[in-house]
Scaffold this active site. Structure first.
Site, mmCIF file in Angstrom:
data_model
loop_
_atom_site.group_PDB
_atom_site.id
_atom_site.type_symbol
_atom_site.label_atom_id
_atom_site.label_comp_id
_atom_site.label_asym_id
_atom_site.label_seq_id
_atom_site.Cartn_x
_atom_site.Cartn_y
_atom_site.Cartn_z
ATOM 1 N N GLY A 95 78.564 22.102 87.465
ATOM 2 C CA GLY A 95 79.642 21.266 86.920
ATOM 3 C C GLY A 95 80.199 21.820 85.623
ATOM 4 O O GLY A 95 81.415 21.800 85.393
ATOM 5 N N LYS A 103 83.890 19.144 99.164
ATOM 6 C CA LYS A 103 85.132 18.418 98.865
ATOM 7 C C LYS A 103 86.056 19.125 97.889
ATOM 8 O O LYS A 103 85.597 19.881 97.034
ATOM 9 C CB LYS A 103 84.771 17.073 98.246
ATOM 10 C CG LYS A 103 84.181 16.101 99.244
ATOM 11 C CD LYS A 103 83.870 14.815 98.532
ATOM 12 C CE LYS A 103 83.453 13.743 99.529
ATOM 13 N NZ LYS A 103 83.122 12.504 98.842
ATOM 14 N N ARG A 161 66.922 28.961 85.869
ATOM 15 C CA ARG A 161 67.259 28.373 84.569
ATOM 16 C C ARG A 161 66.151 28.578 83.531
ATOM 17 O O ARG A 161 66.441 28.633 82.329
ATOM 18 C CB ARG A 161 67.575 26.884 84.735
ATOM 19 C CG ARG A 161 68.950 26.647 85.333
ATOM 20 C CD ARG A 161 69.237 25.183 85.545
ATOM 21 N NE ARG A 161 70.663 24.943 85.729
ATOM 22 C CZ ARG A 161 71.186 23.742 85.953
ATOM 23 N NH1 ARG A 161 70.424 22.681 86.036
ATOM 24 N NH2 ARG A 161 72.494 23.611 86.090
HETATM 25 C C1 3PG Z 1 73.284 20.154 86.478
HETATM 26 O O1 3PG Z 1 72.318 20.571 87.121
HETATM 27 O O2 3PG Z 1 74.403 20.030 86.987
HETATM 28 C C2 3PG Z 1 73.091 19.865 85.033
HETATM 29 O O3 3PG Z 1 71.763 19.978 84.674
HETATM 30 C C3 3PG Z 1 73.659 18.507 84.654
HETATM 31 O O4 3PG Z 1 73.000 17.490 85.344
HETATM 32 P P1 3PG Z 1 73.752 16.118 85.559
HETATM 33 O O5 3PG Z 1 74.888 16.396 86.503
HETATM 34 O O6 3PG Z 1 72.729 15.161 86.137
HETATM 35 O O7 3PG Z 1 74.247 15.652 84.201
#
Ligand code: 3PG
Ligand code: MG
Length: 400
Positions: A379, A203, A41
């Site tokens: 996510g 999951k 990142r």
């Molecule tokens: C991640 O690594 O999924 C992102 O940086 C978001 O982090 P978070 O799920 O704690 O908001």
């Protein structure tokens, strides 16, 4: 898809001496001795940082790290990240002990054009996640221009993602954010066929919306990891002591039926690696997926399945992969994920992967350079492919 404001829409020639607040996603794994374990990142944000610094901007980097829940917590300091950024950026990086307040304001006003500072963890303030207006005002007070390059956080409507963008008129997506949206958008546009999705992870929950949005577009659906257990159970297999989601069995059946009706080929594990215990395995065997011995649980896909998945990947003209195919963090149960990751190097089409463990596996397999796109969002990439509007993207659309 709507057009995004990019760095090309900012007048770079006019940025000299201007303070630019750059939201990055430096939420990276940190070891117990405070070292960055995976700098992907950081590396991916470098083009934007360099471009802004070269234009003479004062570059103010801000990120969250972990989930410190609104309190200052030394375990989640971004200081090691600032240190790790120096050799990657090949320039000095200052560190600010906080992300808002008079001291930070004084520090950034005092910086020279081209200098870079990383602010302390945004989530040391509970107001960040609440997108609290006063806090967003304080963030906006630091800079004249807002650039968002934090694709991994684009699904979070937080102050540093949305609030600040609503306050600063001069704003744009950084190079990484723009590239992510373009690459993932290609999967939802008119992907070249066959289009394959490989979904793993523990999951089904958390991937349902993505699966449902992709399914009508897919020619091939490959399922592995814990989530495949739920599909195997839905087909009536006895899974022994394996984890699966009993409340998702109907959903799994329905997805299989829909895939069949549409002519989407579904590959479920044919053989599985099972064990009696993850922590102190006394027994490890490979068995057919419909013959899991009592008292054992599935922890990886077997060799036959790995071969079938690799063969399917070799046929795909478009591919998306998210999620490990076994208990990746506990070797030897990472073998299936690793072997399939090696096959990525032979995918003839446009391949996209997302999620920390999937990216780690592809990098270790030496396949990452052969891919069309490596997403820095876990996510965020799933929500994007679920067809949802990401708040961090929406706020940077042209003409808003
Ligand atoms: C991640 O690594 O999924 C992102 O940086 C978001 O982090 P978070 O799920 O704690 O908001
Ligand atoms: Mg996450």
């Amino acid at each position: 898809m709507a057009d995004l404001l990019t760095l090309d829409d900012l007048d770079l020639a006019n940025l000299s001496g201007k303070r630019v607040f750059v939201r990055v996603d430096f939420n990276v794994p940190i070891s117990e001795d405070h070292k960055v374990r995976d700098a992907t990142r950081l590396e991916e944000a470098v083009p934007t940082i360099r471009e802004l610094a070269a234009a003479g901007a004062v570059v103010i980097l801000a990120s969250h790290l972990g989930r410190p829940k609104g309190k200052r917590d030394p375990r989640y300091t971004l200081r090691p990240v600032a240190d790790a950024l120096v050799p990657i950026l090949d320039q000095s990086v200052r560190f600010a002990e906080d992300c808002v307040g008079p001291e930070v304001e004084a520090l950034v006003r005092d910086m020279d054009p081209g200098e870079v500072v990383l602010l302390e963890n945004l989530r040391f303030h509970a107001e960040e996640e609440k997108n609290e207006p006063g806090f967003a005002d304080q963030l906006a007070a630091l800079a004249e221009v807002f650039v968002d390059d934090a694709f991994g956080s684009a699904h979070r409507a937080h102050a540093s993602v949305v609030g600040i963008a609503e306050r600063l008129k001069a704003k744009a997506a950084g190079r990484l954010l723009a590239r992510e949206v373009e690459a993932l958008g290609r999967l939802l546009g008119e992907p070249e066929r066959p289009f394959a999705a490989l979904l793993g992870g523990a999951k089904v929950e958390g991937k349902i919306d993505t699966l449902e949005n992709l399914l009508p577009r897919l020619d091939l659906l490959l399922l592995g990891g814990g989530m495949a257990n739920t599909f195997l159970a839905a087909q009536g297999h006895d899974l022994g002591a394996s984890l699966f989601e009993p409340d998702r069995l109907d959903l799994a059946s329905e997805i299989l039926a829909r895939a069949k009706a549409k002519g989407t080929e579904v590959l479920l594990p044919r053989d599985l690696v099972v064990t009696d215990s993850l922590d102190s395995p006394g027994r490890i065997e490979t068995v057919p997926a419909d013959r899991i011995p009592e008292g054992t649980k599935a922890v990886d896909i077997g060799p036959e399945t790995r071969k079938a998945f690799a063969e399917a990947i070799g046929r795909a003209r478009t591919l998306f992969w998210n999620g490990p195919l076994g208990v990746f963090e506990k070797p030897p149960f990472d073998a299936g994920t690793r072997e399939v990751a090696q096959a990525l190097a032979h995918c003839p089409g446009f391949s996209v992967i997302g999620g920390g463990e999937t990216v780690a596996a592809a990098k270790q397999a030496g396949a990452a350079d052969h891919l069309g796109h490596v997403s820095t969002g876990g996510g965020a990439s799933l929500e994007f492919l679920a067809g949802k509007t990401l708040p961090g993207v929406a706020v940077l659309e042209k003409g808003r």
